[in-house]
Structures are given as structure tokens and as C-alpha cells.
Write an enzyme that holds these catalytic residues in place. Structure first.
Site, PDB file in Angstrom:
ATOM      1  N   GLY A   1      -1.766  -5.523  -7.492  1.00 42.68           N
ATOM      2  CA  GLY A   1      -1.994  -5.674  -6.065  1.00 42.68           C
ATOM      3  C   GLY A   1      -3.054  -4.712  -5.568  1.00 42.68           C
ATOM      4  O   GLY A   1      -3.146  -3.568  -6.018  1.00 42.68           O
TER       5      GLY A   1
ATOM      6  N   GLU B   1      -2.921  -2.590  -0.563  1.00 42.28           N
ATOM      7  CA  GLU B   1      -2.412  -1.370   0.041  1.00 42.28           C
ATOM      8  C   GLU B   1      -2.913  -0.080  -0.587  1.00 42.28           C
ATOM      9  O   GLU B   1      -2.938   0.961   0.069  1.00 42.28           O
ATOM     10  CB  GLU B   1      -0.878  -1.410   0.013  1.00 42.28           C
ATOM     11  CG  GLU B   1      -0.334  -2.480   0.949  1.00 42.28           C
ATOM     12  CD  GLU B   1       1.144  -2.745   0.771  1.00 42.28           C
ATOM     13  OE1 GLU B   1       1.941  -2.191   1.546  1.00 42.28           O
ATOM     14  OE2 GLU B   1       1.505  -3.525  -0.128  1.00 42.28           O
TER      15      GLU B   1
ATOM     16  N   GLY C   1      -1.116  -8.611   9.683  1.00 45.31           N
ATOM     17  CA  GLY C   1       0.281  -8.223   9.867  1.00 45.31           C
ATOM     18  C   GLY C   1       0.538  -6.791   9.454  1.00 45.31           C
ATOM     19  O   GLY C   1       1.286  -6.080  10.109  1.00 45.31           O
TER      20      GLY C   1
END
Length: 699
Positions: free
Chosen positions: A656, A659, A234
Site C-alpha cells: 500500500g 498512507e 475521505g
């Protein structure tokens, strides 16, 4: 029986066999009995109104069920997302806006019917050209992510004027498109009574899709089930509900049969969001020793007239370096263009390209090594907020990367026949984001365990890592844990976006499993037939504001070869070193880092869209024209990390990782090209025509 530290082990991807054997079923692969197919009709004018729709020729084709238009489509409730108000009025806010939907017994029939729908328009003058001096430019209240659009400390203009050395540079990043491998698709089915809707959707969050559909269709949320069990990528474009799922649900209700809609790739640039183009102006001032005294980062970007979205590209400059006088600001221009949206590392990816390129230019002006310039300006606290960092190991990433890369040995540009060889470095950052989630854990009498959470695995390996979190918290072997995700019937969880998935979902899974462990310890005797369960809700914990600035950091090193005859840039080596908390699964983490770095290669060298001012359309509408990196474009690529021990994050100590790998890659490559050629290109991508232009200008 205790586990042997499932977290931190390179456990193989749990759904890997299903995917490579074709057993994993995606949204478009669910075909209920009697399923019909839909094909949307995009507007062919850049701005105006639909005055008439003639579906006579379409309806005459065999197997055509009907054509929905703004004049006969079911009415939807108002929405806070105007991009989902489909076929509700006659306006056309941009080219590619859907103005009709053909439905037929077969996919081929729906496509043929859509091609025969005739639409008349009343066209209006349009404007799709972004410029820094556009008369419609304005400063919004906020940029994406809720960041203040404008921040200023001290007097940066005076500090720039007084600086011993300064650079004032303009950079540009073209519009970019997400283009996941799996198309945006949905299969919608209403029950016999027409009261319950079930949708299989290609989405990064089944929960937000259910909420949007329930609101639009005037249903209670428990009257909608959304399943997103397997999702083929996505990169942000599936982070919010998109037109395909609304159109499929509308058509299924209107024609009283299941409807499947899979968007053709050529429609994606105008339909599912894009990275907005950004025009950057950066000023840096420094003392002769390299100490920064001033920083200004001003960006201008476009948004649509449908919904405001402002890329937060100046925000990373508020995090990176110790500078007393700073101004960061965003300006937007509302144009007759599709609504931009999230694309992998929104804000950070284009913003750090400009900032890290400018830092390289400043290092050149100072005659200073670019790594040492960054180290010299390392802040002790977050510059914008003054909060202490929960952990920050950027300097360690730079130092370790320099050693692994052999930085000191490659600082002299090389000439190899017609080729110029150079190296570059850039820093990276991405914030730690946590969202509330809930989870449920079960212990069964046979010794197995089930964890349930409405998380979405968009190819990141979420199933695997969540099982590892559960196994550690339950203190059981990893192979005794199964995980159910991707269904709104499961405990609610946040969407897969902002590199927040593992931190958010893992926290809830950890707490549910810890609660179950405590319950099991209190339980005497064998488990009942139904087993024992425990749940957790992290709403209070996740919403509590941390006193710490929490970010991941990294450093990218690149070596490129520039062909002086063709202008082609080839990446020889690319190295990333990251500090992103505790790495929970080295195998899936390395895949995430490398995948993002490859996407950064595309951003730097090949990917871009051109807005045709005359037609108001993106000209690159397929993967033949929009060039994503192929195997031949990907060089010797390595990802390393520093395993941080940060107790201010979540129970796993993780940040995270999805990214940060793209952030800084483009700048490192651009800096390497400048090092090789002795000339600076300030507009991405670095295509052969642009490279040849600067090479010829310098010859």
C-alpha cells in the site's frame, strides 16, 4: 494479442476527464424526482439530556415537511456502532451530537427550519481535557487494528538506567481533522412499496454501509443498494458509515420521499471522527557507539464515552529498530468528546513523529549523524514478533535519499539574514494489509473485457490500476479493459482503507482474470453472444497468516527556513524515498506519495484543533480556522522509490502507498526546525507563536 506490461506503466487516470468536466456525479449530485432536503441540528451542550424539542417555528416555515426528534424518530435496531444510534434517546454524550433533523422541500428551507428548532437540555458536568495523569486513564485490551495495548520485552527500565546515553522526552500531537474536499453526503430513495432502499453515499466502502443500513432498518442486505461511484476524498473519515447516511435513510422512509443530506463542513469535527490527540513519553537508551539498548514508548489518548477508539501510536516502535529491552503501551481516557476514528495512517503518523523525533534527539546526544544511528540499529527480523521481513529496504531509502538530497553538504545550520536554515531526516513505515475480496471478469465477442468489483476509488486512481492488473492477467491491451466499481450489486470487496485497496482488490481481479484466461484457452471457436466469465474469491488466501512481517518503509528529508522575526516556518525542500513493493503505476503512485507528504506538512506546521474545556467543543470548525496547506505552503517536493521484488505479498508484488507518505514527514520537518534553531519543539504543529517562544527563550 498480448499486452505490453500494463503494470508498471504510467497510465493516465481513467476518470480524469469526467472529473475535470463535471461529468462525474458525486453523492449529493443525484436528485431524484420529488427529492427533499435535510439539515441536522447539533446539540449545544457538552453533556446531558434533551428534555424538550419545540419545532413550532420550524414547521411554520413554507415548504417544511417535518422535524425528526428523539421523541418521534423511527426506531432503529441495536448496532455495534453506537455513533449510528441517532435520535433514539434523549442523551447528549458530547457537543455536536445530533438531536433533531429538519426536512424541507429545499436545502435553504431545511437549513432555515433547523435554525428555528428549539431544544431544551438538562446539562450535566462534563470533562473534555486530556492529561497524562488523568484519574480516569486506563489500559485497554487492544488499540485500533487489534494490536495488544501493552507489549514488553526484557527490563527496559533497568536498561535505560544503565545506558551510556539516554533521552527521556515528552511529545504531543493535537487533535486533527480529515476535512476531505467532498462533504459527507447521501441521497436516499425507497421504492414505491417501501421495501427496497437505494442510497448514493460518499463512502470509502459501499458494502459496510449496506450492512449497517440493513441491520439498523431491519432489512435483508439484498433489500439495500448502496452506490459510491465517485468519492471526493475521505482520509479515513468515510471508512465507516456516518450519521448522514442513516439520517437520510430514516427521513426518506418516514416522509415517504427521497431525501438528500449533505453535512455542512462546520459539523464534521464533531460528527465524522478525528485523529485523537496523543501525549507521548519516549525513553531511548544507547551505548556510546549508538547501539540501542532500551526503548519505551508510552502514549495517552482520549476516546469518547460513546465508543472506544484507541490510536495505536506506540505500535510502530515495535517494528522499527533492534532493541533488546522494550516497552510499548497505550492508555486511554474516556471523555465527553466526539468519537475519534481513522485519519490517514492512524497510529503510524503520530507515533512515528514522536519516535523519529526522539531518535534525532538521541543522535544529537551521541554526536552522531541521525542517518547512521538508524542504520546502526537496523533489525534482521521484526523486533516484536521475531518474524523475518518479507522485504525491508529502509537503509537503501536512507542512503539513496541522502545522496539525492545532498545530506552531507547541508549538515551545518545556515544563517541568511533574519532566517535560520536547517535540515532534518526521519524514517517511515506502514504495514501491508490485505482483506478478502471477490471479483468477476468478462470477455466479450467484440474483444473487449469488463472487470466488476465493489471497490471504491476515493481519488487514488483505483479504476486505472485495477484495469492494469486485469490487462496483464488477461494478456490483452489496456484499452480493451473497462472496470465497474462502487456499487453493492457488484462482487463484494473490502473498503478503501489501511492502504489495502490495491493489494486486496487487485488480488481478486488478478485471480478472476487468470481464471478467465484459462477458460478462454480451453474454449474453441468464437465466443457466444453473452461472452465468457470467471470469478474469484480471495477469502482463503487473504486470511492465511503470513510467516513474514510485511511492511512498507521510507525516508523523508526536509529543509526549512525559520523566520526569527515572525516565527514562521517555511518548507524549502521535501524529499521522500519509499520502498513499497512493485509500483504499479508511477503516475498515480507519485500523486499518492506527494499528497500524503503535503498532508504531513499540514500536520507539522498548521493543522490542529483546540478543545475548549468550558464548552466541550473543537474551536476550529472550518477551513478558515483549521489551516490545511495551500499552494504557497508546498515547496520543491519530490517522491522517489525503490522498486522492490517481494514475492510474499500478492500476485502484483505491491504494498500500500496511500498512507506511508504522511508517516515521518512531520518528524523530518520538526528535526529540521531543531537543526536550524538549535532548540527542540516537542508539540505539533510548529506554529509561529511556539517557534518565537523557544527563540526568545534562547536569546
Amino acid at each position: 494479442m498480448r499486452s505490453t506490461n500494463a503494470l508498471g506503466s504510467p497510465a493516465p487516470r481513467r476518470e480524469g476527464r469526467e472529473k475535470v468536466t463535471g461529468a462525474a456525479r458525486y453523492a449529493a449530485e443525484h436528485t431524484p424526482p420529488g427529492c427533499a432536503y435535510a439539515w441536522p441540528v447539533p446539540a449545544t451542550v457538552a453533556r446531558g439530556h434533551v428534555t424538550a424539542v419545540d419545532d413550532t417555528a420550524a414547521a411554520a416555515l413554507p415548504g417544511v415537511i417535518g422535524v425528526l426528534t428523539p421523541f418521534n424518530a423511527p426506531r432503529l435496531s441495536p448496532s455495534d456502532d453506537p455513533t449510528l444510534q441517532l435520535l433514539q434517546d434523549s442523551r447528549v454524550p458530547h457537543r455536536g451530537w445530533y438531536v433533531a433533523l429538519a426536512v424541507a422541500d429545499t436545502l435553504e428551507g431545511a437549513r432555515a427550519a433547523a435554525s428555528r428548532v428549539r431544544v431544551d437540555y438538562a446539562s450535566e458536568p462534563h470533562d473534555t481535557v486530556l492529561s497524562v495523569d488523568h484519574p480516569g486513564a486506563y489500559t485497554p485490551q487492544e488499540a485500533n487494528g487489534g494490536h495488544p495495548a501493552h507489549r514488553e520485552q526484557g527490563d527496559p527500565d533497568a536498561a535505560l538506567s544503565a545506558a551510556d546515553v539516554r533521552v527521556d522526552c515528552a511529545y504531543a500531537v493535537a487533535p486533527l481533522h480529515n476535512h476531505p474536499m467532498e462533504p459527507h453526503a447521501a441521497t436516499a430513495v425507497w421504492d414505491a412499496a417501501g421495501h427496497h432502499l437505494t442510497v448514493h453515499d460518499s463512502s470509502q466502502g459501499a458494502g459496510p454501509v449496506r450492512a449497517a443500513l440493513a441491520s439498523l432498518l431491519k432489512l435483508a442486505e439484498d433489500e439495500v443498494t448502496v452506490v459510491s461511484e465517485h468519492v471526493g476524498g475521505g482520509f479515513g473519515s468515510k471508512g465507516t458509515p456516518r450519521p448522514h447516511v442513516v439520517l437520510a435513510a430514516m427521513a426518506a422512509r418516514h416522509y415517504d420521499r427521497p431525501v438528500k443530506l449533505s453535512l455542512p463542513r462546520a459539523h464534521l469535527p464533531a460528527t465524522v471522527g478525528h485523529r485523537a490527540p496523543t501525549l507521548h513519553r519516549i525513553g531511548l537508551g544507547a551505548r556510546a557507539d549508538g547501539t540501542l539498548t532500551a526503548l519505551t514508548h508510552e502514549i495517552t489518548t482520549h476516546t469518547s464515552r460513546v465508543r472506544e477508539f484507541v490510536e495505536q501510536a506506540a505500535v510502530p516502535a515495535r517494528v522499527m529498530y533492534a532493541v533488546p529491552d522494550v516497552r510499548t503501551t497505550h492508555r486511554a481516557v474516556a471523555l465527553d468528546v466526539p468519537t475519534p476514528s481513522w485519519m490517514r495512517a492512524p497510529g503510524e503518523a503520530p507515533g512515528m513523529y514522536a519516535l523519529e523525533s526522539a531518535m534525532d534527539e538521541l543522535a544529537d546526544a551521541l554526536g552522531m549523524d541521525p542517518i547512521e544511528l538508524r542504520v546502526r540499529n537496523e533489525p534482521s527480523t521484526e523486533p516484536d514478533s521475531g518474524r523475518p521481513f518479507s522485504s525491508r529496504h529502509l537503509v537503501e531509502c536512507l542512503r539513496e535519499g541522502a545522496e539525492l538530497f545532498g545530506w552531507a553538504d547541508r549538515r551545518t545550520p545556515l544563517r541568511e539574514g533574519p532566517y535560520l536554515v536547517g535540515t532534518g531526516v526521519a524514517a517511515a513505515t506502514y504495514p501491508v494489509l490485505i482483506a478478502p475480496s471477490t471479483a468477476r471478469a468478462h470477455a466479450r465477442p467484440d474483444g473487449s473485457h469488463l472487470v466488476e468489483i465493489n471497490a471504491t476509488d476515493i481519488g487514488t486512481g483505483a479504476r486505472t490500476v485495477l484495469a492494469q492488473v486485469a490487462a496483464d492477467a488477461l494478456r490483452v491491451p489496456l484499452d480493451s479493459v473497462s472496470v465497474a466499481i462502487g456499487h453493492t450489486g457488484l462482487p463484494a470487496a473490502s473498503l478503501a482503507g489501511g492502504s489495502s485497496g490495491t493489494g486486496s482488490w487487485g488480488w481478486a481481479v488478478h485471480d478472476a482474470c487468470a481464471a478467465l484466461t484459462a477458460r478462454l484457452e480451453r474454449h474453441a471457436g468464437p465466443l457466444p453472444a453473452e461472452g465468457l466469465s470467471a470469478s474469484a474469491d480471495t477469502t482463503q488466501s487473504a486470511k492465511q497468516k503470513s510467516p513474514y512481517a510485511r511492511h512498507a518503509f521510507g525516508a523523508h528529508f526536509a529543509e526549512v527556513r525559520v523566520d526569527t522575526v515572525t516565527g514562521e516556518v517555511r518548507v524549502r525542500r521535501l524529499l521522500g524515498v519509499f520502498a513499497a513493493g512493485h509500483i504499479l503505476n508511477p503516475r498515480t503512485a507519485r500523486s499518492q506519495f506527494k499528497g500524503a507528504m503535503i498532508m504531513g506538512i499540514g500536520m507539522a506546521l498548521t493543522e490542529h484543533s483546540t478543545m475548549d474545556a468550558e464548552f466541550g467543543d473543537f474551536t476550529e470548525s472550518d477551513l478558515a480556522a483549521y489551516h490545511v496547506p495551500a499552494h504557497a505552503d508546498v515547496p520543491d517536493l519530490e517522491a522517489h522509490w525503490i522498486d522492490e521484488h517481494d514475492k510474499h505479498l500478492n500476485p502484483m508484488g505491491s504494498k500500500g502507498i496511500g498512507e506511508i507518505g504522511i508517516v515521518g514527514t512531520a518528524a523530518a520537518l520538526g528535526n529540521a526546525v531543531a537543526h536550524a534553531t538549535g532548540r527542540r519543539l516537542r508539540e505539533l504543529p510548529l506554529t509561529p507563536d511556539r517557534v518565537l517562544t523557544v527563540l526568545h527563550a534562547s536569546s
